[in-house]
Write a protein that holds these residues in place. Structure first.
Motif, PDB file in Angstrom:
ATOM      1  N   LEU A  80       0.832  -1.213   0.000  1.00 15.14           N
ATOM      2  CA  LEU A  80       0.000   0.000   0.000  1.00 15.14           C
ATOM      3  C   LEU A  80       0.862   1.256   0.000  1.00 15.14           C
ATOM      4  O   LEU A  80       0.518   2.259  -0.624  1.00 15.14           O
ATOM      5  N   TYR A  81       2.010   1.212   0.695  1.00 15.54           N
ATOM      6  CA  TYR A  81       2.920   2.365   0.664  1.00 15.54           C
ATOM      7  C   TYR A  81       3.406   2.609  -0.762  1.00 15.54           C
ATOM      8  O   TYR A  81       3.603   3.756  -1.157  1.00 15.54           O
ATOM      9  N   LEU A  82       3.614   1.526  -1.532  1.00  9.37           N
ATOM     10  CA  LEU A  82       4.054   1.719  -2.924  1.00  9.37           C
ATOM     11  C   LEU A  82       2.971   2.421  -3.733  1.00  9.37           C
ATOM     12  O   LEU A  82       3.268   3.258  -4.582  1.00  9.37           O
ATOM     13  N   PHE A  83       1.682   2.082  -3.472  1.00 12.17           N
ATOM     14  CA  PHE A  83       0.610   2.799  -4.167  1.00 12.17           C
ATOM     15  C   PHE A  83       0.641   4.281  -3.829  1.00 12.17           C
ATOM     16  O   PHE A  83       0.275   5.118  -4.650  1.00 12.17           O
ATOM     17  N   LEU A  84       1.075   4.612  -2.616  1.00 13.86           N
ATOM     18  CA  LEU A  84       1.140   6.012  -2.197  1.00 13.86           C
ATOM     19  C   LEU A  84       2.449   6.658  -2.623  1.00 13.86           C
ATOM     20  O   LEU A  84       2.748   7.769  -2.196  1.00 13.86           O
ATOM     21  N   GLN A  85       3.236   5.961  -3.436  1.00 11.98           N
ATOM     22  CA  GLN A  85       4.543   6.457  -3.891  1.00 11.98           C
ATOM     23  C   GLN A  85       5.437   6.809  -2.714  1.00 11.98           C
ATOM     24  O   GLN A  85       6.219   7.753  -2.775  1.00 11.98           O
ATOM     25  N   ALA A  86       5.314   6.055  -1.626  1.00 12.38           N
ATOM     26  CA  ALA A  86       6.177   6.237  -0.465  1.00 12.38           C
ATOM     27  C   ALA A  86       7.158   5.068  -0.424  1.00 12.38           C
ATOM     28  O   ALA A  86       7.068   4.191   0.432  1.00 12.38           O
ATOM     29  N   GLU A  87       8.082   5.064  -1.394  1.00 15.32           N
ATOM     30  CA  GLU A  87       9.006   3.923  -1.502  1.00 15.32           C
ATOM     31  C   GLU A  87       9.859   3.773  -0.256  1.00 15.32           C
ATOM     32  O   GLU A  87      10.163   2.661   0.173  1.00 15.32           O
ATOM     33  N   ALA A 140       6.808  13.773   2.327  1.00 14.23           N
ATOM     34  CA  ALA A 140       8.119  13.480   2.909  1.00 14.23           C
ATOM     35  C   ALA A 140       8.056  13.497   4.429  1.00 14.23           C
ATOM     36  O   ALA A 140       8.592  12.600   5.099  1.00 14.23           O
ATOM     37  N   HIS A 141       7.367  14.494   4.993  1.00 13.40           N
ATOM     38  CA  HIS A 141       7.240  14.551   6.456  1.00 13.40           C
ATOM     39  C   HIS A 141       6.508  13.329   6.989  1.00 13.40           C
ATOM     40  O   HIS A 141       6.868  12.784   8.035  1.00 13.40           O
ATOM     41  N   ALA A 142       5.481  12.907   6.271  1.00 13.38           N
ATOM     42  CA  ALA A 142       4.718  11.745   6.722  1.00 13.38           C
ATOM     43  C   ALA A 142       5.590  10.501   6.754  1.00 13.38           C
ATOM     44  O   ALA A 142       5.470   9.665   7.657  1.00 13.38           O
ATOM     45  N   GLN A 143       6.486  10.371   5.761  1.00  9.18           N
ATOM     46  CA  GLN A 143       7.357   9.195   5.768  1.00  9.18           C
ATOM     47  C   GLN A 143       8.338   9.245   6.926  1.00  9.18           C
ATOM     48  O   GLN A 143       8.691   8.203   7.492  1.00  9.18           O
ATOM     49  N   VAL A 144       8.788  10.453   7.311  1.00  6.07           N
ATOM     50  CA  VAL A 144       9.655  10.556   8.489  1.00  6.07           C
ATOM     51  C   VAL A 144       8.880  10.124   9.733  1.00  6.07           C
ATOM     52  O   VAL A 144       9.383   9.365  10.572  1.00  6.07           O
ATOM     53  N   ASP A 169      -2.355   5.581   7.894  1.00  9.35           N
ATOM     54  CA  ASP A 169      -3.066   6.863   7.871  1.00  9.35           C
ATOM     55  C   ASP A 169      -2.089   8.029   7.726  1.00  9.35           C
ATOM     56  O   ASP A 169      -2.329   8.950   6.942  1.00  9.35           O
ATOM     57  N   PHE A 170      -0.984   7.980   8.473  1.00 13.21           N
ATOM     58  CA  PHE A 170       0.037   9.034   8.352  1.00 13.21           C
ATOM     59  C   PHE A 170       0.443   9.219   6.897  1.00 13.21           C
ATOM     60  O   PHE A 170       0.386  10.322   6.334  1.00 13.21           O
ATOM     61  N   VAL A 171       0.894   8.111   6.279  1.00  8.14           N
ATOM     62  CA  VAL A 171       1.460   8.208   4.926  1.00  8.14           C
ATOM     63  C   VAL A 171       0.382   8.611   3.921  1.00  8.14           C
ATOM     64  O   VAL A 171       0.630   9.427   3.025  1.00  8.14           O
ATOM     65  N   ALA A 172      -0.847   8.083   4.097  1.00  8.36           N
ATOM     66  CA  ALA A 172      -1.905   8.412   3.139  1.00  8.36           C
ATOM     67  C   ALA A 172      -2.274   9.891   3.223  1.00  8.36           C
ATOM     68  O   ALA A 172      -2.336  10.583   2.203  1.00  8.36           O
ATOM     69  N   SER A 214       8.227  13.983  -6.558  1.00 12.72           N
ATOM     70  CA  SER A 214       9.605  13.895  -7.045  1.00 12.72           C
ATOM     71  C   SER A 214      10.221  12.548  -6.679  1.00 12.72           C
ATOM     72  O   SER A 214       9.921  11.966  -5.643  1.00 12.72           O
ATOM     73  N   THR A 215      11.092  12.060  -7.529  1.00 16.85           N
ATOM     74  CA  THR A 215      11.655  10.734  -7.335  1.00 16.85           C
ATOM     75  C   THR A 215      12.832  10.754  -6.378  1.00 16.85           C
ATOM     76  O   THR A 215      13.339   9.701  -6.027  1.00 16.85           O
ATOM     77  N   ASP A 216      13.283  11.931  -5.954  1.00 10.26           N
ATOM     78  CA  ASP A 216      14.433  11.969  -5.048  1.00 10.26           C
ATOM     79  C   ASP A 216      13.980  12.101  -3.603  1.00 10.26           C
ATOM     80  O   ASP A 216      14.713  12.614  -2.772  1.00 10.26           O
ATOM     81  N   SER A 217      12.762  11.608  -3.296  1.00  6.91           N
ATOM     82  CA  SER A 217      12.233  11.824  -1.954  1.00  6.91           C
ATOM     83  C   SER A 217      13.119  11.226  -0.859  1.00  6.91           C
ATOM     84  O   SER A 217      13.201  11.818   0.210  1.00  6.91           O
ATOM     85  N   PRO A 218      13.813  10.083  -1.061  1.00  8.23           N
ATOM     86  CA  PRO A 218      14.689   9.622   0.023  1.00  8.23           C
ATOM     87  C   PRO A 218      15.768  10.641   0.398  1.00  8.23           C
ATOM     88  O   PRO A 218      16.078  10.812   1.580  1.00  8.23           O
ATOM     89  N   PHE A 219      16.320  11.342  -0.599  1.00 12.26           N
ATOM     90  CA  PHE A 219      17.307  12.385  -0.295  1.00 12.26           C
ATOM     91  C   PHE A 219      16.663  13.481   0.535  1.00 12.26           C
ATOM     92  O   PHE A 219      17.238  13.957   1.520  1.00 12.26           O
ATOM     93  N   HIS A 220      15.463  13.843   0.116  1.00  7.64           N
ATOM     94  CA  HIS A 220      14.756  14.899   0.838  1.00  7.64           C
ATOM     95  C   HIS A 220      14.446  14.467   2.265  1.00  7.64           C
ATOM     96  O   HIS A 220      14.532  15.268   3.202  1.00  7.64           O
ATOM     97  N   ILE A 221      14.101  13.184   2.424  1.00 10.34           N
ATOM     98  CA  ILE A 221      13.806  12.681   3.766  1.00 10.34           C
ATOM     99  C   ILE A 221      15.053  12.736   4.640  1.00 10.34           C
ATOM    100  O   ILE A 221      14.994  13.086   5.821  1.00 10.34           O
ATOM    101  N   GLY A 222      16.213  12.431   4.056  1.00 11.80           N
ATOM    102  CA  GLY A 222      17.463  12.555   4.805  1.00 11.80           C
ATOM    103  C   GLY A 222      17.704  13.979   5.262  1.00 11.80           C
ATOM    104  O   GLY A 222      18.106  14.227   6.407  1.00 11.80           O
TER     105      GLY A 222
END
Lengths: 178, 112
Positions: A45-52, B67-71, B53-56, A136-144
């Motif tokens: 489900l995270y992949l559907f949300l583009q949260a790789e 990005a914040h939600a993933q953190v 729920d956070f990520v969605a 954007s596809t560079d979200s892991p960098f942004h998360i760092g």
């Protein structure tokens, strides 16, 4: 990474079936394995949300770490005395009613969301049901960057907490602890 | 309803529905399990529902919120790992003292 939308409902079904197995299976080994299916489905489900990033963390920490820990706990504690571990009728009724009450409350909130307008929750309203397209596809960098910027203090507290947990777990299982 | 079904992953509501059912199953597990490890699995289910729920919500808010939600999700997962480690250490300590991990039977505080 884009996943076919057609897979959304099968993956959701996997999540819910796994959760049902984890909550209801009589054999705890089966329950733990169902929990694994549920956790993998949530990563999907995270992949559907583009949260790789969240999906990878889910796979590595949950499926690779916590699930193994839980399986160890199950193997260790399962039916050692051969006693009956089924819940009593009273606790079954209590569990079903508590579950239904929670479901009603959470569904009520979920269905409320698209209609929250003109209230103090207008911030939430602005977020609902607007798919903003590819992010954007560079979200892991942004998360760092975020971790070392606005989330720096919680990040350091988390590091200290994990160290404390490591030492505390070792202290709890020490042979002369009691 | 059919439209919602076809839209699937591009709407917020389906994620909220899945998370609501996941959370309720976690509650059922926590209330009904007598084994301490089964109880722990219920807590993990509830944490996963909250994370979903956070990520969605973050995803439907825009790229920055995503990005914040993933953190936030990362923090929840790390806390869940810490909680599982301490809980299983406690289960082991309780088992050594009581020779049982049935939550209905463990009642005394001093081991008598």
């Amino acid at each position: 990474m884009n996943v076919s939308p057609l897979l959304f409902w099968p993956v959701s079904a996997l999540v819910l079936a796994g959760a049902a197995g984890a909550a209801l299976a009589r054999n705890l080994v089966y329950a733990a394995l169902s929990l694994g299916g549920c956790l993998v489905g949530v990563a999907g489900l995270y992949l559907f949300l583009q949260a790789e990033y969240a999906a990878v963390i889910q796979m590595i920490v949950y499926v690779g770490g916590i699930l193994i820990l839980i399986l160890f706990g199950v193997m260790f504690s399962r039916d050692l005395s051969g006693a009956d571990t089924r819940p009593s009728l009273g606790s079954r009724i209590l569990a079903v009613s508590a579950g239904l009450a929670t479901l009603a409350a959470t569904l009520r909130l979920a269905l409320l969301v698209p209609r929250l307008s003109g209230t103090g929750l207008s911030q939430v309203r602005s977020s609902t049901d607007t798919w903003v397209g590819q992010i954007s596809t560079d979200s892991p960098f942004h998360i760092g960057d975020l971790l070392l910027d606005s989330w720096l203090a919680p990040f350091l507290v988390l590091a200290v907490l994990l160290t404390v947990v490591l030492i505390a777990s070792l202290g709890l299982v020490r042979k002369d602890a009691s | 309803m059919t439209e919602l079904f076809l839209a699937g992953p591009e709407r917020l509501l389906p994620y909220l529905l899945v998370a609501a059912m996941l959370f309720s199953l976690g509650v059922v597990s926590v209330v009904s399990r007598r084994n301490a490890v089964g109880y722990l699995m219920g807590i993990e289910l509830m944490l996963n529902a909250a994370n979903l729920d956070f990520v969605a919500y973050g995803r439907f808010r825009g790229p920055e919120a995503a990005a914040h939600a993933q953190v936030a999700a990362l923090f929840v997962v790390a806390l869940a790992a810490a909680e599982a480690a301490v809980a299983l250490a406690l289960v082991y300590a309780v088992y050594r003292n009581f020779r049982d991990v049935d939550l209905d039977k463990i009642r005394s505080l001093n081991g008598d």
